[in-house]
Design an enzyme around this catalytic site. Structure first.
Site, PDB file in Angstrom:
ATOM      1  N   ASP A  59      -7.009 -20.499 -16.116  1.00  0.00           N
ATOM      2  CA  ASP A  59      -8.479 -20.418 -16.116  1.00  0.00           C
ATOM      3  C   ASP A  59      -9.172 -21.538 -15.324  1.00  0.00           C
ATOM      4  O   ASP A  59     -10.165 -22.111 -15.792  1.00  0.00           O
ATOM      5  CB  ASP A  59      -9.000 -20.411 -17.569  1.00  0.00           C
ATOM      6  N   LYS A 102      -7.372 -11.865 -17.905  1.00  0.00           N
ATOM      7  CA  LYS A 102      -7.213 -11.671 -19.354  1.00  0.00           C
ATOM      8  C   LYS A 102      -8.563 -11.857 -20.031  1.00  0.00           C
ATOM      9  O   LYS A 102      -9.557 -12.201 -19.388  1.00  0.00           O
ATOM     10  CB  LYS A 102      -6.117 -12.605 -19.895  1.00  0.00           C
ATOM     11  N   CYS A 135      -7.357 -22.184 -24.056  1.00  0.00           N
ATOM     12  CA  CYS A 135      -6.480 -21.256 -23.348  1.00  0.00           C
ATOM     13  C   CYS A 135      -5.156 -21.872 -22.921  1.00  0.00           C
ATOM     14  O   CYS A 135      -4.141 -21.187 -22.903  1.00  0.00           O
ATOM     15  CB  CYS A 135      -7.225 -20.630 -22.181  1.00  0.00           C
TER      16      CYS A 135
HETATM   17  C1  VGL Z   1     -11.576 -20.733 -22.793  1.00  0.00           C
HETATM   18  C2  VGL Z   1     -13.240 -20.880 -24.352  1.00  0.00           C
HETATM   19  C3  VGL Z   1     -13.578 -19.560 -24.158  1.00  0.00           C
HETATM   20  C4  VGL Z   1     -10.485 -21.407 -22.025  1.00  0.00           C
HETATM   21  C5  VGL Z   1     -11.899 -19.409 -22.578  1.00  0.00           C
HETATM   22  O1  VGL Z   1     -10.173 -20.971 -20.888  1.00  0.00           O
HETATM   23  O2  VGL Z   1      -9.927 -22.399 -22.546  1.00  0.00           O
HETATM   24  N1  VGL Z   1     -12.245 -21.454 -23.693  1.00  0.00           N
HETATM   25  N2  VGL Z   1     -12.897 -18.834 -23.269  1.00  0.00           N
END
Ligand code: VGL
Ligand code: ZN
Length: 174
Positions: free
Chosen positions: A4, A88, A127
């Protein structure tokens, strides 16, 4: 595995992770290292109305909407080093923190003969943690490099606790 590393998790983004921009150079040098057979980048890729958004009763501001600028990989990331992008978080009813949740990631890695992973990216306490622990549960050898991760730390110490949880799940921390 680069988790991410997207605009919304970088400074100025909807869910900015402190110092998220500071790890790009380290991630790029790992991605260029020939000892890795495959470099995967995951993207948080939420539909409108995703259950994790505050307007739906979740805990996060709207972030990483599919096809938005915020969901793009951050420009500091060297695209040439990335072999596969895995999206995802598309199921509106689950957080989708793990890159293995609702994706073909485990099959993709096994098909390519991968048995161990190095995990970096954002965010340590969400994540990265869920992806690393689920990878270990899938039977992969997993290592997380501290120099390549940063956390949200909604509560002070969340990232350190996440590191300990990963370690307890058999993840190597370096
Ligand atoms: C994430 C919060 C909400 C992450 C993703 O990538 O860690 N954190 N969605
Ligand atoms: Zn998300």
């Amino acid at each position: 595995m680069i988790v991410d590393y997207q605009n919304d998790f970088n400074p100025g983004g909807a869910l900015a992770v402190p110092e998220g921009d500071r790890i790009a150079a380290h991630i790029n040098s790992l991605a260029a290292d020939p000892r890795f057979d495959v470099v995967v980048a995951t993207r948080d890729w939420h539909p409108p109305g995703h259950g994790s958004f505050t307007e739906q009763g979740g805990v996060w501001p709207v972030h990483c909407l599919q096809d938005s600028d915020g969901a793009e990989l951050a420009p500091g990331l060297d695209r040439a080093g990335i072999d596969v992008v895995v999206d995802k978080g598309q199921d509106p009813g689950t957080d989708g923190y793990s890159g293995f949740d609702g994706t073909n990631l485990a099959e993709l890695l096994r098909e390519r003969g991968i048995d161990s992973l190095t995990v970096v990216g954002l965010a340590t306490d969400y994540c990265v943690k869920h992806t690393a622990i689920e990878a270990a549960g899938e039977g992969f050898g997993v290592r997380v490099e501290r120099a390549g991760v940063r956390g949200v730390d909604v509560e002070a110490g969340d990232s350190e606790r996440a590191i300990e949880e990963m370690r307890a799940a058999g993840v190597e921390i370096s």
